[in-house]
Design a protein around this motif. Sequence first.
Motif, short mmCIF file in Angstrom:
data_model
loop_
_atom_site.label_atom_id
_atom_site.label_comp_id
_atom_site.label_asym_id
_atom_site.label_seq_id
_atom_site.Cartn_x
_atom_site.Cartn_y
_atom_site.Cartn_z
N ALA A 131 0.86 -1.19 0.00
CA ALA A 131 0.00 0.00 0.00
C ALA A 131 0.89 1.23 0.00
N ALA A 132 0.53 2.21 -0.80
CA ALA A 132 1.34 3.42 -0.94
C ALA A 132 0.43 4.56 -1.36
N LEU A 133 0.99 5.63 -1.92
CA LEU A 133 0.18 6.75 -2.35
C LEU A 133 -0.64 6.44 -3.58
N ALA A 134 -0.31 5.37 -4.29
CA ALA A 134 -1.17 4.87 -5.36
C ALA A 134 -1.81 3.60 -4.85
N PHE A 135 -3.08 3.42 -5.13
CA PHE A 135 -3.82 2.29 -4.58
C PHE A 135 -3.92 1.16 -5.58
N GLY A 136 -3.96 -0.05 -5.06
CA GLY A 136 -4.09 -1.21 -5.93
C GLY A 136 -3.43 -2.42 -5.33
N THR A 137 -3.88 -2.83 -4.15
CA THR A 137 -3.29 -3.99 -3.50
C THR A 137 -3.93 -5.30 -3.93
N GLY A 138 -4.95 -5.23 -4.77
CA GLY A 138 -5.59 -6.44 -5.26
C GLY A 138 -6.81 -6.85 -4.49
N HIS A 139 -7.07 -6.23 -3.34
CA HIS A 139 -8.16 -6.68 -2.48
C HIS A 139 -9.50 -6.06 -2.84
N HIS A 140 -9.49 -4.90 -3.46
CA HIS A 140 -10.74 -4.23 -3.77
C HIS A 140 -11.45 -4.93 -4.92
N GLY A 141 -12.79 -4.82 -4.93
CA GLY A 141 -13.58 -5.50 -5.95
C GLY A 141 -13.24 -5.11 -7.37
N THR A 142 -12.81 -3.86 -7.59
CA THR A 142 -12.47 -3.44 -8.95
C THR A 142 -11.23 -4.18 -9.44
N THR A 143 -10.20 -4.24 -8.59
CA THR A 143 -8.96 -4.91 -9.00
C THR A 143 -9.17 -6.41 -9.15
N ARG A 144 -9.87 -7.01 -8.20
CA ARG A 144 -10.13 -8.45 -8.31
C ARG A 144 -11.01 -8.76 -9.52
#
Length: 312
Positions: A131-144
């Motif tokens: 996790a950082a200033l840009a989001f996208g850890t894979g857990h959110h429904g959009t990324t998954r």
Amino acid sequence: MREGLQPVSPSTIARLLAREGDARRVADLIGESFDEAETAVAAFELPDESGWTVEIYFANPPIEAAVRDLVAHAAGNEAAAALQFEALSPKDWVAASLDGLKPVRVGRIVVHGAHDRARVPANALGIEIEAALAFGTGHHGTTRGCLTGFDGWWKARPARRASVARRRAALALDVGTGTGVLALAAARTAQQRVIATDIDHDAVTTARANVRFNKAGALVKVVHAGGLDRAEVMAGGPYQLVFANILMRPLIGLAPAIRRQLAPGARVILSGLLPAHARAVVAAYRGQGLRLLRRRTLEGWVTLDMELPGGR
């Protein structure tokens, strides 16, 4: 895109527990009432099925009375009174993003943080994202949702995998890459080149760092760009696959430019959409000659799998 549309360094989060219908109405009204670049909202069912929660992220502190008025209009005065606001610092947000998160597996791909490196199975393709200033850890429904769409596309088309290996063009374009997780997933699965873009300088810096850390520098090129007219983007096409996990209005506005970058038969995976917004995005891409293959909803967010006919 930053995880689930959240703004960079959100200053405030508002939460509400509600019945499903109320939660959806609140999310829709908030989404329509605030600037999408400054505010993000999601409604999703709690894991224990005890109800639904609405989470609203504000890049700047909101006028709480105005937010409560909107909630009251959508779900009544009791819901408005129950809405809770909490101030966040960047440090708080990073900690919250990591707290309790377990590795996310979609097919062979496992997205994880450093704290879970040892939990990645030996036969999996691990992608380490912090996790950082840009989001996208894979857990959110959009990324998954995007990862699921990619996994299905890749597994279903072995003949296309062989033909892609012989093409000089890049396999995929990731528009609004955020942390670079989708670009990394495609590049490392296919062992083919991917072009990733983002309008945000922090996201570009983070994505490039993640590409280096995941030893994918020869495969993923991250470009700072607000559109698709950069030379690096145009030189990489035509693409067999495009990810665009961003916002409704940019998705609609980019439809003609994305169409120009597609190879015949290309798959386009679109996300970052509330249910009320999906129909307009589908119409925009149908207007460019694409067809809808599947609509996928995870945690109240919609992902669209679309395809440009031809190339079979």
